[in-house]
Design a protein around this motif. Sequence first.
Motif, PDB file in Angstrom:
ATOM      1  N   PHE A  78       0.810  -1.218   0.000  1.00 38.54           N
ATOM      2  CA  PHE A  78       0.000   0.000   0.000  1.00 38.54           C
ATOM      3  C   PHE A  78       0.840   1.263   0.000  1.00 38.54           C
ATOM      4  CE2 PHE A  78      -3.974   2.026   0.243  1.00 38.54           C
ATOM      5  CZ  PHE A  78      -3.863   3.115   1.096  1.00 38.54           C
ATOM      6  N   TYR A  79       1.862   1.300   0.846  1.00 40.00           N
ATOM      7  CA  TYR A  79       2.633   2.535   0.980  1.00 40.00           C
ATOM      8  C   TYR A  79       3.813   2.624   0.019  1.00 40.00           C
ATOM      9  CZ  TYR A  79       0.068   3.306   5.314  1.00 40.00           C
ATOM     10  OH  TYR A  79      -0.925   3.493   6.234  1.00 40.00           O
ATOM     11  N   ARG A  80       4.297   1.469  -0.435  1.00 38.66           N
ATOM     12  CA  ARG A  80       5.441   1.496  -1.349  1.00 38.66           C
ATOM     13  C   ARG A  80       5.045   1.175  -2.772  1.00 38.66           C
ATOM     14  NH1 ARG A  80      10.256   0.019   1.212  1.00 38.66           N
ATOM     15  NH2 ARG A  80      11.155   0.080  -0.864  1.00 38.66           N
ATOM     16  N   GLY A  81       3.807   0.711  -2.959  1.00 40.55           N
ATOM     17  CA  GLY A  81       3.356   0.404  -4.307  1.00 40.55           C
ATOM     18  C   GLY A  81       4.026  -0.813  -4.903  1.00 40.55           C
ATOM     19  N   LEU A  82       4.524  -1.712  -4.064  1.00 39.81           N
ATOM     20  CA  LEU A  82       5.211  -2.896  -4.579  1.00 39.81           C
ATOM     21  C   LEU A  82       4.204  -3.970  -4.951  1.00 39.81           C
ATOM     22  CD1 LEU A  82       8.150  -3.226  -1.996  1.00 39.81           C
ATOM     23  CD2 LEU A  82       8.146  -2.067  -4.205  1.00 39.81           C
ATOM     24  N   THR A  83       4.465  -4.626  -6.068  1.00 40.62           N
ATOM     25  CA  THR A  83       3.653  -5.783  -6.433  1.00 40.62           C
ATOM     26  C   THR A  83       4.063  -6.940  -5.531  1.00 40.62           C
ATOM     27  OG1 THR A  83       5.259  -6.572  -8.042  1.00 40.62           O
ATOM     28  CG2 THR A  83       3.582  -5.019  -8.839  1.00 40.62           C
ATOM     29  N   GLN A  84       3.294  -7.992  -5.565  1.00 41.94           N
ATOM     30  CA  GLN A  84       3.630  -9.137  -4.721  1.00 41.94           C
ATOM     31  C   GLN A  84       4.957  -9.750  -5.132  1.00 41.94           C
ATOM     32  OE1 GLN A  84       0.268 -11.817  -4.332  1.00 41.94           O
ATOM     33  NE2 GLN A  84      -1.114 -10.135  -3.934  1.00 41.94           N
ATOM     34  N   SER A  85       5.225  -9.754  -6.420  1.00 44.65           N
ATOM     35  CA  SER A  85       6.517 -10.272  -6.894  1.00 44.65           C
ATOM     36  C   SER A  85       7.662  -9.419  -6.367  1.00 44.65           C
ATOM     37  CB  SER A  85       6.555 -10.295  -8.419  1.00 44.65           C
ATOM     38  OG  SER A  85       5.537 -11.120  -8.924  1.00 44.65           O
ATOM     39  N   GLU A  86       7.464  -8.104  -6.376  1.00 45.25           N
ATOM     40  CA  GLU A  86       8.507  -7.199  -5.881  1.00 45.25           C
ATOM     41  C   GLU A  86       8.698  -7.369  -4.377  1.00 45.25           C
ATOM     42  OE1 GLU A  86       6.760  -3.598  -7.298  1.00 45.25           O
ATOM     43  OE2 GLU A  86       7.983  -3.538  -9.112  1.00 45.25           O
ATOM     44  N   ILE A  87       7.620  -7.589  -3.661  1.00 44.57           N
ATOM     45  CA  ILE A  87       7.725  -7.805  -2.215  1.00 44.57           C
ATOM     46  C   ILE A  87       8.521  -9.070  -1.944  1.00 44.57           C
ATOM     47  CG2 ILE A  87       6.429  -8.339  -0.105  1.00 44.57           C
ATOM     48  CD1 ILE A  87       4.154  -6.580  -1.215  1.00 44.57           C
ATOM     49  N   ALA A  88       8.211 -10.110  -2.721  1.00 42.89           N
ATOM     50  CA  ALA A  88       8.914 -11.382  -2.542  1.00 42.89           C
ATOM     51  C   ALA A  88      10.406 -11.202  -2.798  1.00 42.89           C
ATOM     52  CB  ALA A  88       8.330 -12.428  -3.485  1.00 42.89           C
ATOM     53  N   ALA A  89      10.728 -10.451  -3.855  1.00 43.85           N
ATOM     54  CA  ALA A  89      12.133 -10.252  -4.201  1.00 43.85           C
ATOM     55  C   ALA A  89      12.843  -9.437  -3.133  1.00 43.85           C
ATOM     56  CB  ALA A  89      12.236  -9.546  -5.550  1.00 43.85           C
ATOM     57  N   GLN A  90      12.155  -8.429  -2.632  1.00 43.04           N
ATOM     58  CA  GLN A  90      12.798  -7.518  -1.678  1.00 43.04           C
ATOM     59  C   GLN A  90      12.970  -8.146  -0.301  1.00 43.04           C
ATOM     60  OE1 GLN A  90      11.374  -3.297  -0.435  1.00 43.04           O
ATOM     61  NE2 GLN A  90      11.958  -3.177  -2.573  1.00 43.04           N
ATOM     62  N   THR A  91      12.039  -8.997   0.076  1.00 43.04           N
ATOM     63  CA  THR A  91      12.069  -9.575   1.422  1.00 43.04           C
ATOM     64  C   THR A  91      12.622 -10.981   1.442  1.00 43.04           C
ATOM     65  OG1 THR A  91       9.805 -10.366   1.151  1.00 43.04           O
ATOM     66  CG2 THR A  91      10.084  -8.203   2.161  1.00 43.04           C
ATOM     67  N   SER A  92      12.938 -11.483   0.256  1.00 40.80           N
ATOM     68  CA  SER A  92      13.448 -12.857   0.137  1.00 40.80           C
ATOM     69  C   SER A  92      12.470 -13.876   0.713  1.00 40.80           C
ATOM     70  CB  SER A  92      14.815 -13.004   0.857  1.00 40.80           C
ATOM     71  OG  SER A  92      15.752 -12.121   0.305  1.00 40.80           O
ATOM     72  N   ILE A  93      11.211 -13.579   0.558  1.00 44.79           N
ATOM     73  CA  ILE A  93      10.156 -14.509   0.986  1.00 44.79           C
ATOM     74  C   ILE A  93       9.566 -15.103  -0.284  1.00 44.79           C
ATOM     75  CG2 ILE A  93       7.906 -14.678   2.143  1.00 44.79           C
ATOM     76  CD1 ILE A  93       8.680 -12.229   3.766  1.00 44.79           C
ATOM     77  N   PRO A  94       9.259 -16.381  -0.290  1.00 43.75           N
ATOM     78  CA  PRO A  94       8.660 -16.983  -1.497  1.00 43.75           C
ATOM     79  C   PRO A  94       7.389 -16.244  -1.906  1.00 43.75           C
ATOM     80  CG  PRO A  94       9.298 -18.692   0.065  1.00 43.75           C
ATOM     81  CD  PRO A  94       9.491 -17.377   0.764  1.00 43.75           C
ATOM     82  N   LEU A  95       7.189 -16.135  -3.222  1.00 45.06           N
ATOM     83  CA  LEU A  95       6.020 -15.429  -3.733  1.00 45.06           C
ATOM     84  C   LEU A  95       4.723 -16.020  -3.190  1.00 45.06           C
ATOM     85  CD1 LEU A  95       4.756 -13.342  -5.596  1.00 45.06           C
ATOM     86  CD2 LEU A  95       4.978 -14.968  -7.481  1.00 45.06           C
TER      87      LEU A  95
END
Lengths: 258, 199
Positions: free
Chosen positions: B156-173
């Motif tokens: 919501f606040y960073r506008g990251l897609t779920q794929s981007e969140i996964a990449a940034q946090t190293s959490i599986p998509l």
Amino acid sequence: MKHKAGDEDALIEAVLAALDHGDEQPATAGEEPPGEGQSRPFLETLGLLAYELEPVAPSAACRDRLLAQLPVQGQKGEVVPFRAKPAARWDPTGSKSPPWYLRPVWMHGLAASLLVAAMFLGAILLERGRELHQLQTVAVALGVEYCPLNPVGDNPIHPGARGAVYVAGDHQHWALQIQGLEPASPDESAYTLWFLTHDRPVRGGVLDFSSNGPVHLRSASMPPDIRAVQVTLENSDAVTEPSGPTVLYGDQMLPLEL
Amino acid sequence: MTPIDSSTVASTSSSEDVALVDRIAHRDAEALARLYDRYSAIMMALAQRILRDSGEAEDVLQEAFVQVWKQAERYNPARSSVSTWLVLIIRSRAIDRLRRRQVGERTAVAAQREKTTVDTSNRGVQTVLVRERHKRVQEELARLPSEQRNVIELAFYRGLTQSEIAAQTSIPLGTVKTRTLLAMKKLRKALGPEIKELL
């Protein structure tokens, strides 16, 4: 009506995907009647997230700038000509009067901006009085305004100096013209223009005496919420706030007249 | 005499909002001013939260209301409340601006310039409504598990897609998706009364 978990997941994914694409009003999923879209509650959930934050009031100038961009409506919805409004007087105390540049109507901001620049050039070429007069005629028609600058105090530094800041209808383009000012020693001091706003003085520039005749300065941007204009004599051209004596000062905004 | 509760206030407010947007579509500048007075503080808070710069946040706030002025006739009350429409407009604009600039080199400057002020002069009904929503939303977000709250905030606040969140946090998509879905469902259920007021 209950929905399968998979359906709900799909609705949420659809809402999030629409958000990723910058769609502020994604179409509701399925064939639900208007107002009862299944995805809408999730969209509203996202909309409520902002309420987590403590509200922050924007500056008053922000509101004024926004409304100043809108056409003024008369009682029957017609656009009121800009001359229908009287000139606003500055209140240096900032207590009641609106900032001088807040004019709710202008129709030709860009043309007026270019005109101010043209006036500026016309003023430099003083022998072309006729062209200047023609430019001024158009400037008046387009609602260009000006702030006269005069010496201040009982013993002004340059009692013969006079000037004005001309402001275009967009309240961004401006031009300064000053006459009767003796050049300051470039190694020791610099005449500096300041826009005095609600919060702090904003530097408008250092006056250039490289050419003979009146001194000019211009720019395509002005700070918001100006209360007055000031020219000071500083001991450096790099100061970030006024510290030297005031040479010229003005706090009135007037319509340009022939 | 029927006491006025927050739901009555909210539903009245929602219908008033729709009426204001309709007037804006007919070029009523005063209606835009009223809508601005109602929602600018929340929108400013969101823009400032995203951009970390009050100056840019005000720029984006202006852009958002200019968009409202120009596109009011396109607003569809069946698709969202005015509140959500405005929130998503400012969010979209703020994230666009965020993406256009280098956040890193501005953070230090923005931290010096950023200032927060709350206008306490408005004691009207709308302020009460906003304050109640603020309290409720804060409560429900605090109840979310931190990992779920984190993915919602990044989206919501960073506008990251779920794929981007996964990449940034190293959490599986797949994990990111699951956490997002769980968070949204919990919030949808917990904020049911508030959502009902907006429908």
